[in-house]
Design an enzyme around this catalytic site. Structure first.
Site, mmCIF file in Angstrom:
data_model
loop_
_atom_site.group_PDB
_atom_site.id
_atom_site.type_symbol
_atom_site.label_atom_id
_atom_site.label_comp_id
_atom_site.label_asym_id
_atom_site.label_seq_id
_atom_site.Cartn_x
_atom_site.Cartn_y
_atom_site.Cartn_z
ATOM 1 N N LYS A 126 3.688 4.177 9.924
ATOM 2 C CA LYS A 126 3.915 3.400 8.869
ATOM 3 C C LYS A 126 4.573 3.909 7.870
ATOM 4 O O LYS A 126 4.319 5.303 7.797
ATOM 5 C CB LYS A 126 2.281 2.641 8.595
ATOM 6 C CG LYS A 126 1.515 3.414 8.142
ATOM 7 C CD LYS A 126 -0.065 3.021 8.095
ATOM 8 C CE LYS A 126 -0.807 3.829 7.698
ATOM 9 N NZ LYS A 126 -2.347 3.183 7.812
ATOM 10 N N ARG A 135 -12.411 -4.569 5.401
ATOM 11 C CA ARG A 135 -10.951 -4.769 4.921
ATOM 12 C C ARG A 135 -10.555 -5.633 6.118
ATOM 13 O O ARG A 135 -10.488 -7.187 5.656
ATOM 14 C CB ARG A 135 -10.104 -3.312 4.981
ATOM 15 C CG ARG A 135 -9.258 -3.403 3.880
ATOM 16 C CD ARG A 135 -8.551 -1.784 3.948
ATOM 17 N NE ARG A 135 -8.312 -1.324 5.119
ATOM 18 C CZ ARG A 135 -7.553 -0.195 5.452
ATOM 19 N NH1 ARG A 135 -7.416 0.681 4.358
ATOM 20 N NH2 ARG A 135 -7.620 0.459 6.714
ATOM 21 N N TYR A 148 7.397 17.576 -23.049
ATOM 22 C CA TYR A 148 7.177 16.646 -23.495
ATOM 23 C C TYR A 148 5.340 16.786 -24.168
ATOM 24 O O TYR A 148 4.637 17.147 -23.239
ATOM 25 C CB TYR A 148 7.148 15.238 -22.751
ATOM 26 C CG TYR A 148 8.455 14.803 -22.653
ATOM 27 C CD1 TYR A 148 9.116 14.525 -23.784
ATOM 28 C CD2 TYR A 148 9.090 14.982 -21.392
ATOM 29 C CE1 TYR A 148 10.613 14.225 -23.553
ATOM 30 C CE2 TYR A 148 10.298 14.510 -21.317
ATOM 31 C CZ TYR A 148 10.950 14.094 -22.396
ATOM 32 O OH TYR A 148 12.396 13.464 -22.274
HETATM 33 C C1 LIG Z 1 -2.929 4.316 8.805
HETATM 34 C C2 LIG Z 1 -4.020 3.901 9.786
HETATM 35 C C3 LIG Z 1 -4.479 4.976 10.639
HETATM 36 C C4 LIG Z 1 -3.981 6.246 10.578
HETATM 37 O O1 LIG Z 1 -5.002 6.927 9.441
HETATM 38 P P1 LIG Z 1 -4.693 8.385 9.270
HETATM 39 O O2 LIG Z 1 -6.030 8.937 8.141
HETATM 40 O O3 LIG Z 1 -3.464 8.699 8.612
HETATM 41 O O4 LIG Z 1 -5.011 9.308 10.352
HETATM 42 C C5 LIG Z 1 -5.346 4.658 11.805
HETATM 43 N N1 LIG Z 1 -5.449 3.265 11.891
HETATM 44 C C6 LIG Z 1 -5.015 2.218 10.988
HETATM 45 C C7 LIG Z 1 -5.671 0.977 11.323
HETATM 46 C C8 LIG Z 1 -4.301 2.443 9.838
HETATM 47 O O5 LIG Z 1 -4.168 1.564 9.039
#
Ligand SMILES: *Cc1c(COP(=O)(O)O)cnc(C)c1O
Length: 368
Positions: free
Chosen positions: A35, A130, A256
Site C-alpha cells: 500500500k 478500526r 530560519y
Molecule cells: C498496513 C497493514 C499491514 C502491514 O503493517 P506493518 O506494520 O507495516 O507490517 C498489515 N495488515 C493491515 C491490515 C494493514 O493495513
C-alpha cells in the site's frame, strides 16, 4: 547538473527482508504489503524483488491494477475491501480478493453479478476498533457470506493494535480464537511486528502473514529493537551532497529562526535536501546524518530545499561531499531511517511514505 539529491531503492535489501520475514513465519504464506506505493518505494520499482511473495496486499484499486499490469497473476488482497458496490466489478475483472469488514459490503456482494465467485477475507474487530465486525456479529456475517453464490472461499482475518508494544497481542488473540472457533478457512493476523516477534507461534502466524514495514527494512518495534537487531536491511537510501560550507564564529546562528547558535568556531555544511524532498521538518538539532559516511548531526531548522549539518567530525568534508539522510552510506556505513524518524518525533513508515516526487529515484542491486 541536476540538483544533487537522489533516492536509491535497494532490490537486494527488499529480497533479503522478504526472506527474513518468511523465515520468521515458517510455512505461512506471505502477503507483501505494498500500500501507499510500496511505502514510498514505488510498486513498479520494488516489484522485481517482491515477486517472490505469495501475494500483494494493498488498498487502492488503482494500485491493484498496477500490480496486475506488471504481470502478477497471483493473489492480490484489498485490505479495506470495496468502497462502493461498483468496485466489485474490478474485483471480478482482475480477480482481486477483498476484505469484508462491514455489513454493507455483504449487501453489495449479494447483488453483484459475477461469473466467478469471489474469495473474501472476513475481518474481525478483535479490539483495535478500526475495521471489522464485532465478535458478536462475526458468525452471522460468516453465515451470510457462506450463503452467497457470489462467494467461494471465506478467510478469517484480524489486525493487532499493540504487536510492537507493551500491551501485546494476547487479549486480541483470545477474542479471535473465540470468534473463529470451529469456522473453516485460512487465517491471517500478523503484521510485521507480530510476524517478527511471534511468528514462531502457529496461532499468530496463521496461514498468511502481512508484513509491510519489515520488508522495507525498518524495525516495527523501534526503539526496543533496531532494524539490525532483526537482521533487516534498509531498502531506501536518501542521499544528497553539500552545496556550500559556512565558517561560524561563536555567537553566529544558522537558518530560519536562528534556532542554533555556535558556541565555538565551527564549520557548517549546507545540504541539498529539505522538507520539500520529504525530509521531516520537525527534525531538530541533533538529528543524526552521515557526511562522507561519518555520523554527525543536523543543526538548526530544516528549510524547504536545504538543511544544515555540523562538519566538526568531518574536517575533510567540503562542497560535493556525500551526505546520507537515511539508508546506506559509503564504505558500508548505515544510518537507520528509524533513528532519523525518532529524532523527528515520528516513525520510519512516515518518512519513507513521504519521499517527494521531485527526488530522482533509482533502483539498484539484484533482486535475486
Ligand atoms: C498496513 C497493514 C499491514 C502491514 O503493517 P506493518 O506494520 O507495516 O507490517 C498489515 N495488515 C493491515 C491490515 C494493514 O493495513
Amino acid at each position: 547538473m541536476p540538483r544533487p539529491i537522489e533516492a536509491l531503492i535497494h532490490l537486494d535489501a527488499l529480497a533479503h527482508n522478504l526472506r527474513r520475514v518468511r523465515a520468521a513465519a515458517p510455512d505461512a504464506k506471505v502477503w507483501a504489503v505494498v500500500k501507499a506505493d510500496a511505502y514510498g518505494h514505488g510498486i513498479e520499482r520494488a516489484y522485481p524483488a517482491l515477486q517472490a511473495a505469495d501475494g500483494f496486499a494493498l488498498l487502492d484499486l488503482a494500485e491493484a491494477e498496477r500490480v496486475r499490469a506488471l504481470g502478477w497473476r497471483g493473489p492480490i488482497l484489498l485490505l479495506e475491501g470495496c468502497f462502493e458496490s461498483r468496485d466489485l466489478e474490478l474485483c471480478s475483472r482482475l480477480n482481486l480478493w477483498h476484505v469484508v469488514h462491514r455489513e454493507e459490503q455483504i449487501d453489495w456482494l449479494a447483488t453483484h453479478k459475477t461469473t466467478w465467485p469471489h474469495r473474501v477475507f472476513l475481518k474481525l474487530n478483535s479490539g483495535m476498533n478500526r475495521l471489522g465486525f464485532p465478535p458478536a456479529a462475526f458468525r452471522a456475517a460468516w453465515m451470510r457470506l457462506s450463503g452467497l453464490t457470489q462467494v467461494d472461499e471465506i478467510s478469517l482475518m484480524t489486525h493487532f493494535s499493540d504487536a510492537d508494544g507493551e500491551r501485546g497481542i494476547e487479549h486480541q488473540l483470545a477474542v479471535f480464537r473465540q470468534a473463529t472457533e470451529g469456522l473453516p478457512g485460512e487465517r491471517s493476523l500478523a503484521n510485521s511486528a507480530a510476524t517478527l516477534r511471534h511468528g514462531s507461534r502457529a496461532d499468530v502466524r496463521g496461514d498468511w502473514v502481512r508484513p509491510g514495514i519489515a520488508v522495507y527494512g525498518s524495525s516495527p518495534d523501534h526503539p526496543e529493537h533496531g532494524a539490525a537487531d532483526w537482521s533487516l536491511q534498509p531498502a531506501m537510501t536518501l542521499r544528497a551532497r553539500l552545496i556550500a560550507v559556512q565558517q561560524l564564529q561563536p555567537g553566529d546562528t544558522v537558518g530560519y529562526g536562528s534556532t542554533f547558535r555556535a558556541e565555538a568556531p565551527m564549520r557548517i555544511g549546507v545540504v541539498a535536501c529539505g522538507y520539500a524532498d520529504g525530509y521531516p521538518r520537525h527534525a531538530g538539532t541533533g538529528t543524526p546524518v552521515l557526511v562522507d559516511g561519518t555520523r554527525t548531526r543536523l543543526v538548526g531548522r530544516v528549510s524547504m530545499d536545504m538543511l544544515t549539518v555540523d562538519l566538526t567530525p568531518t574536517p575533510q568534508a567540503g562542497v560535493g561531499s556525500e551526505v546520507t539522510l537515511w539508508g546506506r552510506g559509503p564504505q558500508g556505513a548505515v544510518l537507520p531511517i528509524d533513528d532519523v524518524a525518532r529524532a523527528a518525533g515520528t516513525v520510519g513508515y512516515e518518512l519513507m511514505c513521504a519521499l517527494a516526487r521531485r527526488v530522482p529515484t533509482h533502483v539498484v542491486g539484484e533482486a535475486g
